[in-house]
Design a protein around this motif. Structure first.
Motif, PDB file in Angstrom:
ATOM      1  N   ARG A   1      20.876  27.593  82.098  1.00  0.00           N
ATOM      2  CA  ARG A   1      19.453  27.516  81.751  1.00  0.00           C
ATOM      3  C   ARG A   1      18.727  28.837  81.982  1.00  0.00           C
ATOM      4  O   ARG A   1      17.643  29.048  81.442  1.00  0.00           O
ATOM      5  CB  ARG A   1      18.784  26.409  82.574  1.00  0.00           C
ATOM      6  CG  ARG A   1      19.272  25.007  82.216  1.00  0.00           C
ATOM      7  CD  ARG A   1      18.518  23.958  83.015  1.00  0.00           C
ATOM      8  NE  ARG A   1      18.967  22.610  82.668  1.00  0.00           N
ATOM      9  CZ  ARG A   1      18.467  21.509  83.203  1.00  0.00           C
ATOM     10  NH1 ARG A   1      17.513  21.594  84.139  1.00  0.00           N
ATOM     11  NH2 ARG A   1      18.920  20.322  82.832  1.00  0.00           N
ATOM     12  N   ASP A   2      19.327  29.700  82.779  1.00  0.00           N
ATOM     13  CA  ASP A   2      18.727  31.008  83.036  1.00  0.00           C
ATOM     14  C   ASP A   2      18.948  31.898  81.814  1.00  0.00           C
ATOM     15  O   ASP A   2      20.083  32.184  81.435  1.00  0.00           O
ATOM     16  CB  ASP A   2      19.398  31.637  84.266  1.00  0.00           C
ATOM     17  CG  ASP A   2      18.783  32.967  84.642  1.00  0.00           C
ATOM     18  OD1 ASP A   2      18.041  33.544  83.825  1.00  0.00           O
ATOM     19  OD2 ASP A   2      19.058  33.448  85.757  1.00  0.00           O
ATOM     20  N   PRO A   3      17.866  32.369  81.154  1.00  0.00           N
ATOM     21  CA  PRO A   3      18.032  33.181  79.939  1.00  0.00           C
ATOM     22  C   PRO A   3      18.806  34.468  80.173  1.00  0.00           C
ATOM     23  O   PRO A   3      19.573  34.897  79.304  1.00  0.00           O
ATOM     24  CB  PRO A   3      16.582  33.459  79.500  1.00  0.00           C
ATOM     25  CG  PRO A   3      15.738  33.188  80.694  1.00  0.00           C
ATOM     26  CD  PRO A   3      16.451  32.138  81.476  1.00  0.00           C
ATOM     27  N   ASP A   4      18.605  35.101  81.326  1.00  0.00           N
ATOM     28  CA  ASP A   4      19.356  36.325  81.627  1.00  0.00           C
ATOM     29  C   ASP A   4      20.844  36.026  81.763  1.00  0.00           C
ATOM     30  O   ASP A   4      21.695  36.813  81.331  1.00  0.00           O
ATOM     31  CB  ASP A   4      18.836  36.967  82.916  1.00  0.00           C
ATOM     32  CG  ASP A   4      17.437  37.544  82.754  1.00  0.00           C
ATOM     33  OD1 ASP A   4      17.063  37.865  81.609  1.00  0.00           O
ATOM     34  OD2 ASP A   4      16.725  37.653  83.765  1.00  0.00           O
ATOM     35  N   ASN A   5      21.145  34.874  82.354  1.00  0.00           N
ATOM     36  CA  ASN A   5      22.537  34.451  82.507  1.00  0.00           C
ATOM     37  C   ASN A   5      23.187  34.213  81.146  1.00  0.00           C
ATOM     38  O   ASN A   5      24.314  34.656  80.892  1.00  0.00           O
ATOM     39  CB  ASN A   5      22.564  33.160  83.328  1.00  0.00           C
ATOM     40  CG  ASN A   5      23.676  33.158  84.356  1.00  0.00           C
ATOM     41  OD1 ASN A   5      23.945  34.172  84.970  1.00  0.00           O
ATOM     42  ND2 ASN A   5      24.309  32.022  84.531  1.00  0.00           N
ATOM     43  N   ARG A   6      22.470  33.491  80.287  1.00  0.00           N
ATOM     44  CA  ARG A   6      23.000  33.216  78.943  1.00  0.00           C
ATOM     45  C   ARG A   6      23.208  34.512  78.170  1.00  0.00           C
ATOM     46  O   ARG A   6      24.206  34.676  77.468  1.00  0.00           O
ATOM     47  CB  ARG A   6      22.061  32.287  78.178  1.00  0.00           C
ATOM     48  CG  ARG A   6      22.018  30.864  78.697  1.00  0.00           C
ATOM     49  CD  ARG A   6      21.457  29.909  77.636  1.00  0.00           C
ATOM     50  NE  ARG A   6      20.153  30.352  77.146  1.00  0.00           N
ATOM     51  CZ  ARG A   6      18.992  30.037  77.702  1.00  0.00           C
ATOM     52  NH1 ARG A   6      18.974  29.291  78.790  1.00  0.00           N
ATOM     53  NH2 ARG A   6      17.857  30.460  77.181  1.00  0.00           N
ATOM     54  N   ASP A   7      22.247  35.411  78.289  1.00  0.00           N
ATOM     55  CA  ASP A   7      22.338  36.689  77.582  1.00  0.00           C
ATOM     56  C   ASP A   7      23.589  37.455  78.020  1.00  0.00           C
ATOM     57  O   ASP A   7      24.323  38.007  77.189  1.00  0.00           O
ATOM     58  CB  ASP A   7      21.076  37.511  77.868  1.00  0.00           C
ATOM     59  CG  ASP A   7      21.102  38.862  77.177  1.00  0.00           C
ATOM     60  OD1 ASP A   7      20.955  38.898  75.944  1.00  0.00           O
ATOM     61  OD2 ASP A   7      21.272  39.886  77.870  1.00  0.00           O
ATOM     62  N   TYR A   8      23.851  37.460  79.314  1.00  0.00           N
ATOM     63  CA  TYR A   8      25.008  38.168  79.858  1.00  0.00           C
ATOM     64  C   TYR A   8      26.303  37.525  79.358  1.00  0.00           C
ATOM     65  O   TYR A   8      27.249  38.218  78.960  1.00  0.00           O
ATOM     66  CB  TYR A   8      24.955  38.146  81.384  1.00  0.00           C
ATOM     67  CG  TYR A   8      25.845  39.155  82.062  1.00  0.00           C
ATOM     68  CD1 TYR A   8      25.414  40.467  82.272  1.00  0.00           C
ATOM     69  CD2 TYR A   8      27.116  38.802  82.515  1.00  0.00           C
ATOM     70  CE1 TYR A   8      26.235  41.392  82.912  1.00  0.00           C
ATOM     71  CE2 TYR A   8      27.938  39.726  83.154  1.00  0.00           C
ATOM     72  CZ  TYR A   8      27.482  41.013  83.352  1.00  0.00           C
ATOM     73  OH  TYR A   8      28.294  41.928  83.976  1.00  0.00           O
ATOM     74  N   LEU A   9      26.354  36.197  79.351  1.00  0.00           N
ATOM     75  CA  LEU A   9      27.535  35.487  78.863  1.00  0.00           C
ATOM     76  C   LEU A   9      27.778  35.758  77.385  1.00  0.00           C
ATOM     77  O   LEU A   9      28.928  35.957  76.959  1.00  0.00           O
ATOM     78  CB  LEU A   9      27.386  33.987  79.099  1.00  0.00           C
ATOM     79  CG  LEU A   9      27.746  33.460  80.484  1.00  0.00           C
ATOM     80  CD1 LEU A   9      27.367  31.987  80.593  1.00  0.00           C
ATOM     81  CD2 LEU A   9      29.227  33.640  80.767  1.00  0.00           C
TER      82      LEU A   9
END
Length: 264
Positions: A70-78
């Motif tokens: 749910r963390d946008p920064d996390n999704r972006d990194y993935l």
């Protein structure tokens, strides 16, 4: 030298060199000239030991990435990890299917070690002049994927060196951030490459005739050594540059060209 000892030594070499920017493939090719050639299955399995090591080192980071979608920064990194992996697969698979194979002589490896060392020294100086940033951009992700293909085609180049310095030159001037991203991209990349190579080998040659005790010992040696080396490297790069590894590559490559006959 006993076969078990040479297998252990090859496992140690794989564990030490897989994630240092000095080329594990190059070092294994060189070592097997003196320790005796091993099967493709042996080389695949000890590389899997190194993959297991880095997966264990980054287990908390991987768990955080997988459970915080749910963390946008996390999704972006993935998504950027997935992009780098996809670029490597889409470009690298046709190269593999075209029948490309590693050279059986040390000379091209020695040359790649020297050229890679010079490239690392230049890249360090250029990256040091740019503002330090830990941000992974889409450009970085794509170029890291391409760098992994280049390293796979030219043994002695080093996957980690090519990708880390490409990331640093493309905008991620923060050495630790570039290294972490490349290592995380390397986990699916190396799992996929090893899995494909293992399937290919089993379908073509089967698994008969392998010394499984020696293979198991080499796998454990590569895993344990790789774990220790990666943990050490992540601490080292917070305070030091990669220049000593570049100098080592140049010295080793020059020594091989001087001491071995052409094409030896």
């Amino acid at each position: 030298m006993s076969d078990l000892f040479s297998a252990l030594l090859l496992g140690l070499i794989e564990g030490v060199t897989e994630f240092l920017p000095i080329s594990s493939t190059g070092h294994l090719l060189i070592a097997q000239h003196w320790l005796g050639a091993r099967s493709d299955l042996f080389n695949i399995v000890i590389q899997a030991g190194a993959i297991l090591a880095i997966t264990l080192v980054f287990r908390q980071r991987l768990w955080s990435l997988a459970t915080n979608l749910r963390d946008p920064d996390n999704r972006d990194y993935l998504f950027k990890i997935a992009t780098a992996f996809a670029v490597t697969a889409l470009v690298g698979l046709p190269v593999r299917l075209a029948g490309w194979e590693l050279p059986e002589t040390v000379t091209p490896v020695a040359t790649a070690l020297i050229l890679g060392g010079i490239w690392m020294l230049i890249a360090e100086r250029v990256a040091a002049r740019r503002p330090e940033s830990a941000r992974i951009t889409w450009t970085v992700a794509i170029l890291v994927g391409l760098a992994q293909v280049v390293a796979g085609v030219f043994p002695g180049t080093s996957r980690s060196a090519a990708a880390i310095f490409m990331a640093m030159l493309a905008g991620t001037g923060h050495r630790a951030a570039a290294t972490e991203f490349v290592f995380l991209v390397g986990i699916p990349t190396m799992f996929a490459a090893s899995g494909y190579a293992l399937l290919e080998h089993v379908l073509e040659s089967g698994t008969g005739g392998e010394a499984w005790g020696e293979l198991g010992a080499a796998f454990v040696a590569a895993s344990v050594t790789g774990f220790v080396v990666v943990r050490w490297l992540l601490g080292y790069i917070k305070r030091h540059s990669y220049a000593p590894f570049a100098i080592y590559r140049i010295v080793l490559g020059a020594a091989l060209l001087l001491l071995l006959p052409a094409g030896g």
